[in-house]
Scaffold this motif. Sequence first.
Motif, PDB file in Angstrom:
ATOM      1  N   ASP A 282       0.889  -1.106   0.036  1.00 40.58           N
ATOM      2  CA  ASP A 282       0.078  -0.130  -0.133  1.00 40.58           C
ATOM      3  C   ASP A 282       1.036   1.246  -0.008  1.00 40.58           C
ATOM      4  N   ALA A 283       1.960   1.174   0.771  1.00 41.69           N
ATOM      5  CA  ALA A 283       2.715   2.494   1.034  1.00 41.69           C
ATOM      6  C   ALA A 283       3.462   2.688  -0.458  1.00 41.69           C
ATOM      7  N   VAL A 284       4.076   1.711  -0.775  1.00 44.06           N
ATOM      8  CA  VAL A 284       4.931   1.765  -2.187  1.00 44.06           C
ATOM      9  C   VAL A 284       4.010   2.402  -3.443  1.00 44.06           C
ATOM     10  N   ALA A 285       2.787   1.903  -3.562  1.00 44.41           N
ATOM     11  CA  ALA A 285       2.122   2.208  -4.404  1.00 44.41           C
ATOM     12  C   ALA A 285       1.446   3.556  -4.370  1.00 44.41           C
ATOM     13  N   GLN A 286       1.272   4.007  -3.178  1.00 45.78           N
ATOM     14  CA  GLN A 286       0.776   5.245  -2.870  1.00 45.78           C
ATOM     15  C   GLN A 286       1.909   6.370  -3.132  1.00 45.78           C
ATOM     16  N   ALA A 287       3.169   5.982  -2.869  1.00 48.40           N
ATOM     17  CA  ALA A 287       4.202   6.966  -3.033  1.00 48.40           C
ATOM     18  C   ALA A 287       4.329   7.211  -4.509  1.00 48.40           C
ATOM     19  N   LYS A 288       4.285   6.108  -5.024  1.00 47.60           N
ATOM     20  CA  LYS A 288       4.367   6.107  -6.515  1.00 47.60           C
ATOM     21  C   LYS A 288       3.120   7.007  -7.253  1.00 47.60           C
ATOM     22  N   ARG A 289       1.965   6.714  -6.881  1.00 47.30           N
ATOM     23  CA  ARG A 289       1.004   7.502  -7.398  1.00 47.30           C
ATOM     24  C   ARG A 289       0.896   8.915  -6.988  1.00 47.30           C
ATOM     25  N   LEU A 290       1.782   9.374  -5.864  1.00 50.24           N
ATOM     26  CA  LEU A 290       1.543  10.800  -5.518  1.00 50.24           C
ATOM     27  C   LEU A 290       2.901  11.311  -5.934  1.00 50.24           C
ATOM     28  N   GLY A 291       3.703  10.750  -6.921  1.00 50.75           N
ATOM     29  CA  GLY A 291       4.511  11.495  -7.954  1.00 50.75           C
ATOM     30  C   GLY A 291       5.994  11.267  -7.432  1.00 50.75           C
ATOM     31  N   ALA A 292       6.405  10.010  -6.685  1.00 53.84           N
ATOM     32  CA  ALA A 292       7.868   9.497  -6.616  1.00 53.84           C
ATOM     33  C   ALA A 292       8.097   8.956  -7.848  1.00 53.84           C
ATOM     34  N   GLU A 293       9.323   9.653  -8.333  1.00 54.21           N
ATOM     35  CA  GLU A 293       9.846   9.000  -9.395  1.00 54.21           C
ATOM     36  C   GLU A 293      10.212   7.386  -9.562  1.00 54.21           C
ATOM     37  N   GLU A 294      10.684   7.064  -8.321  1.00 52.21           N
ATOM     38  CA  GLU A 294      11.229   5.870  -8.147  1.00 52.21           C
ATOM     39  C   GLU A 294      10.581   5.473  -6.589  1.00 52.21           C
ATOM     40  N   ALA A 295       9.745   4.350  -6.693  1.00 54.09           N
ATOM     41  CA  ALA A 295       9.508   3.818  -5.175  1.00 54.09           C
ATOM     42  C   ALA A 295       9.937   2.436  -5.231  1.00 54.09           C
ATOM     43  N   ILE A 296      10.671   2.179  -4.118  1.00 49.79           N
ATOM     44  CA  ILE A 296      11.252   0.669  -4.305  1.00 49.79           C
ATOM     45  C   ILE A 296      11.055   0.112  -2.673  1.00 49.79           C
ATOM     46  N   ILE A 297      10.733  -1.207  -3.009  1.00 56.14           N
ATOM     47  CA  ILE A 297      10.540  -2.161  -1.930  1.00 56.14           C
ATOM     48  C   ILE A 297      11.753  -2.747  -1.756  1.00 56.14           C
ATOM     49  N   LEU A 298      12.324  -2.833  -0.187  1.00 57.33           N
ATOM     50  CA  LEU A 298      13.836  -3.364  -0.174  1.00 57.33           C
ATOM     51  C   LEU A 298      13.085  -4.703   0.822  1.00 57.33           C
ATOM     52  N   TYR A 299      13.442  -5.989   0.447  1.00 61.46           N
ATOM     53  CA  TYR A 299      12.945  -7.134   1.520  1.00 61.46           C
ATOM     54  C   TYR A 299      14.165  -7.927   1.564  1.00 61.46           C
ATOM     55  N   ARG A 300      14.425  -8.183   2.848  1.00 64.04           N
ATOM     56  CA  ARG A 300      15.634  -9.089   3.175  1.00 64.04           C
ATOM     57  C   ARG A 300      15.585 -10.345   2.728  1.00 64.04           C
ATOM     58  N   ARG A 301      14.433 -11.211   2.456  1.00 66.14           N
ATOM     59  CA  ARG A 301      14.336 -12.212   1.852  1.00 66.14           C
ATOM     60  C   ARG A 301      14.132 -12.522   0.364  1.00 66.14           C
ATOM     61  N   ARG A 302      13.612 -13.687   0.066  1.00 70.85           N
ATOM     62  CA  ARG A 302      13.565 -13.877  -1.557  1.00 70.85           C
ATOM     63  C   ARG A 302      11.977 -13.513  -2.038  1.00 70.85           C
ATOM     64  N   GLU A 303      11.641 -13.522  -3.270  1.00 71.73           N
ATOM     65  CA  GLU A 303      10.554 -13.186  -3.549  1.00 71.73           C
ATOM     66  C   GLU A 303       9.622 -13.942  -3.398  1.00 71.73           C
ATOM     67  N   GLN A 304       9.804 -15.422  -3.180  1.00 75.30           N
ATOM     68  CA  GLN A 304       8.793 -16.429  -2.544  1.00 75.30           C
ATOM     69  C   GLN A 304       8.390 -16.226  -1.193  1.00 75.30           C
ATOM     70  N   ASP A 305       9.370 -15.603  -0.363  1.00 74.99           N
ATOM     71  CA  ASP A 305       8.966 -15.496   1.145  1.00 74.99           C
ATOM     72  C   ASP A 305       8.354 -14.497   1.351  1.00 74.99           C
ATOM     73  N   MET A 306       8.027 -13.411   0.227  1.00 69.73           N
ATOM     74  CA  MET A 306       7.168 -12.120   0.803  1.00 69.73           C
ATOM     75  C   MET A 306       5.898 -12.442   1.554  1.00 69.73           C
ATOM     76  N   PRO A 307       5.422 -11.796   2.494  1.00 67.06           N
ATOM     77  CA  PRO A 307       4.053 -11.999   2.915  1.00 67.06           C
ATOM     78  C   PRO A 307       3.000 -11.400   2.124  1.00 67.06           C
ATOM     79  N   ALA A 308       3.196 -10.603   1.386  1.00 72.21           N
ATOM     80  CA  ALA A 308       2.248  -9.906   0.568  1.00 72.21           C
ATOM     81  C   ALA A 308       1.432 -10.855  -0.361  1.00 72.21           C
ATOM     82  N   TYR A 309       0.121 -10.518  -0.601  1.00 71.15           N
ATOM     83  CA  TYR A 309      -0.816 -11.329  -1.434  1.00 71.15           C
ATOM     84  C   TYR A 309      -0.118 -11.247  -2.802  1.00 71.15           C
ATOM     85  N   PRO A 310      -0.045 -12.193  -3.666  1.00 71.92           N
ATOM     86  CA  PRO A 310       0.343 -12.199  -4.950  1.00 71.92           C
ATOM     87  C   PRO A 310      -0.281 -11.098  -5.941  1.00 71.92           C
TER      88      PRO A 310
END
Length: 485
Positions: A282-310
């Motif tokens: 939610d945070a990264v999508a809203q930052a992008k929609r509000l004008g951030a040129e780049e909004a980047i999620i940094l995650y210490r684990r792998r893609e398959q480990d993320m708790p976010a819904y696909p």
Amino acid sequence: MPLKSFLTAKVAAENMHEKKPKFRPQEALVEAERCLYCFDAPCIAACPTGIDIPSFIKKIAEKNLTSSARVILESNPLGASCARVCPVEVLCEGACVMLDRDEKPLQIGRLQRYATDHVFENNIQVLRAPAKKNGKSVAVIGGGPAGLGCAAELAQLGYSVTVFEKDEEAGGLNTYGIAYYKMRPDVSIEEVEMIKKIGVKIKTGVEVGKKIKVAELEKKFDAIFIGVGLSSNALRLNIPGENLPEVVEALDFIRELHVEPLHKVKLARRVAVIGCGNTAIDAVAQAKRLGAEEAIILYRRREQDMPAYPHEYASAKGDGAEFWFNVLPVEVLEKDGHVTGLKLVRTKVNDQGKAEIIPGSEFVEPFGMVIKALTQAPRTDVLKRLFPKLKINKDGTVARNEVTGQTNLKHVFTAGDCANGGREVVNAVGEGRKAARGIHKWLTGEAAVGPIQKTRYGVKKPYGSGLDHPVRAPELEEEYYAKQK
């Protein structure tokens, strides 16, 4: 550099448009007529509030929107909010039998919104409380989804209910913590007003323990319900520079969009979001929609480990957000007291499933803002201060009977995030309703059931299947395949 806003009011509003708009009448009718009106429907079992989904859809097909909304709101008084924010892909829609026919599942969430919007837009009150109260009263601490679910259920059982909410508006995360492009705060406020109309008193700006003491509540009310959720402060990173002004909590950032004009929300051209749960999305999508040129999620684990819904992950990527996996921040860099970047290290997941740092992998990236979206902390200190003898689990959640919501203090009940550690809005509402029934049974000795789900006549319990024991769609699928073996 200090944060600033980048968009005009018009552009900001356009960028925050809803991803799933309301159905037009013909669209809703066509979609409703796709329903098979299953007997003992799995979508009901997958709804944590046990809405009779085939019944409300049938009423849409019959163009009886008021009755459709009544079916929804009797089971879930926050049905309008849940229609917008529920992860339907793993709940009702994920359980839809259409998937077994290799067809798209019914768009249950959008149909639910269509029906509930009808009654709110036309100021139709479909919930009713008994004309005569039963003489008993309950105090509800916290006006979020769990507290409102409990309060609405109790009011319909004849109780005098007073909700104490520390914020200026009730609704909890529905009012202050949902991504703006998913739901406007006014939807939550309309639900609060509906609950007030069935006799629930809601006192906002009143923090229990400060403006009113627990002892006073215990003297005045027959029972107390705790629905305080989790703290808005996430766990700390514990790295240098974490206290700089441009390092903010994700929920605080999301809240700002609900209390400030969109075009005045400030951020940086390059934004880092730490974490990869649904709040981070939610945070990264809203930052992008509000004008951030780049909004980047940094995650210490792998893609398959993320708790976010696909589906949330895919949606954020569609908004232009970036995802960097196997990276960990070790320092927030600054100049003249303002964030300039992050020192990062690369990680790998070891055989024990833990992320470990790769030696010599440090690198620096420029960022002007850092949003922390880590696990929210329980309100253990607050609860211990309010109820010194209340039993708390090792993870900081309140110990309770999961069926009745009763705690070790017989007159105190609980539900929602402060008890389950953090789940969806719909789970909080369902748990709040179950706790209300627990309170009713404790005070009167009578069991409360219903509403009866007419589409389930003939089964052992034609009511509350999802309310009593919600089963997520992936679990239904696992059970199905287990039976095939």
